[in-house]
Scaffold this motif. Structure first.
Motif, PDB file in Angstrom:
ATOM      1  N   GLN A  87       0.800  -1.219   0.000  1.00 40.47           N
ATOM      2  CA  GLN A  87       0.000   0.000   0.000  1.00 40.47           C
ATOM      3  C   GLN A  87       0.831   1.266   0.000  1.00 40.47           C
ATOM      4  OE1 GLN A  87      -3.126  -0.100   2.894  1.00 40.47           O
ATOM      5  NE2 GLN A  87      -4.222  -1.599   1.679  1.00 40.47           N
ATOM      6  N   SER A  88       2.050   1.170   0.528  1.00 47.74           N
ATOM      7  CA  SER A  88       2.897   2.359   0.599  1.00 47.74           C
ATOM      8  C   SER A  88       4.355   1.932   0.702  1.00 47.74           C
ATOM      9  CB  SER A  88       2.497   3.187   1.824  1.00 47.74           C
ATOM     10  OG  SER A  88       3.239   4.369   1.904  1.00 47.74           O
ATOM     11  N   VAL A  89       5.228   2.702   0.063  1.00 49.55           N
ATOM     12  CA  VAL A  89       6.673   2.477   0.136  1.00 49.55           C
ATOM     13  C   VAL A  89       7.326   3.823   0.379  1.00 49.55           C
ATOM     14  CG1 VAL A  89       8.731   1.691  -1.091  1.00 49.55           C
ATOM     15  CG2 VAL A  89       6.524   0.588  -1.534  1.00 49.55           C
ATOM     16  N   TRP A  90       8.271   3.876   1.317  1.00 50.69           N
ATOM     17  CA  TRP A  90       9.014   5.110   1.556  1.00 50.69           C
ATOM     18  C   TRP A  90      10.416   4.768   2.041  1.00 50.69           C
ATOM     19  CZ3 TRP A  90       5.449   3.072   4.775  1.00 50.69           C
ATOM     20  CH2 TRP A  90       5.761   2.948   6.120  1.00 50.69           C
ATOM     21  N   HIS A 122      10.977   1.122   3.610  1.00 49.17           N
ATOM     22  CA  HIS A 122       9.796   0.679   4.360  1.00 49.17           C
ATOM     23  C   HIS A 122       8.686   0.294   3.394  1.00 49.17           C
ATOM     24  CE1 HIS A 122      11.455   2.463   8.087  1.00 49.17           C
ATOM     25  NE2 HIS A 122      11.982   3.319   7.227  1.00 49.17           N
ATOM     26  N   TYR A 129       4.621  -0.714   3.654  1.00 49.80           N
ATOM     27  CA  TYR A 129       3.385  -0.923   4.411  1.00 49.80           C
ATOM     28  C   TYR A 129       2.504  -1.788   3.527  1.00 49.80           C
ATOM     29  CZ  TYR A 129      -0.732  -0.115   7.209  1.00 49.80           C
ATOM     30  OH  TYR A 129      -1.835  -0.302   8.003  1.00 49.80           O
ATOM     31  N   GLU A 159       4.253  -3.643   8.519  1.00 49.21           N
ATOM     32  CA  GLU A 159       5.311  -2.823   7.950  1.00 49.21           C
ATOM     33  C   GLU A 159       6.579  -3.663   7.935  1.00 49.21           C
ATOM     34  OE1 GLU A 159       8.160   0.927   9.028  1.00 49.21           O
ATOM     35  OE2 GLU A 159       6.149   0.925   9.873  1.00 49.21           O
ATOM     36  N   VAL A 184      -4.660   2.098   5.815  1.00 50.94           N
ATOM     37  CA  VAL A 184      -4.205   3.420   5.414  1.00 50.94           C
ATOM     38  C   VAL A 184      -5.434   4.276   5.154  1.00 50.94           C
ATOM     39  CG1 VAL A 184      -2.995   4.708   3.606  1.00 50.94           C
ATOM     40  CG2 VAL A 184      -2.082   2.536   4.418  1.00 50.94           C
ATOM     41  N   GLN A 201      -7.937   6.731   3.584  1.00 53.72           N
ATOM     42  CA  GLN A 201      -8.237   7.129   2.215  1.00 53.72           C
ATOM     43  C   GLN A 201      -8.447   8.637   2.179  1.00 53.72           C
ATOM     44  OE1 GLN A 201      -8.222   4.989  -0.413  1.00 53.72           O
ATOM     45  NE2 GLN A 201      -7.488   3.506   1.077  1.00 53.72           N
TER      46      GLN A 201
END
Length: 87
Positions: free
Chosen positions: A35-38, A45, A47, A57, A78, A80
């Motif tokens: 759902q998310s990369v950082w 990371h 998620y 995570e 996460v 919206q």
């Protein structure tokens, strides 16, 4: 809770491009959706949601080449972002 993790990952130009599965408490968890990369200094990371709709995570520490796992469970989705906010 952060724990070391064993991770199956897709790698191309770099090692930790996308986790495909990970192991927690002796069980294999397939990654259903990232759902998310950082990035933070020295870390990547991810998620993600597993095939049982639980959220995690996964963090790859590039300095020591180790994965760690943080468990969120089923209730930490996460948020919206509404495109109609403030209208």
């Amino acid at each position: 809770m952060n724990n070391r993790a064993r991770v199956e990952t897709y790698s191309s130009y770099a090692y930790a491009v996308a986790p495909r599965a990970f192991y927690s408490e002796g069980l294999r968890h397939g990654v259903q959706e990232i759902q998310s990369v950082w990035k933070t200094p020295g870390q990547i990371h991810f998620y993600l949601r597993d095939e049982h709709d639980r959220f995690f995570e996964l963090t790859f520490d590039e300095r020591v080449e180790e994965w760690s796992l943080r468990t969120f469970g089923e209730t930490c989705r996460v948020a919206q972002v509404s495109t109609t906010a403030g209208l």
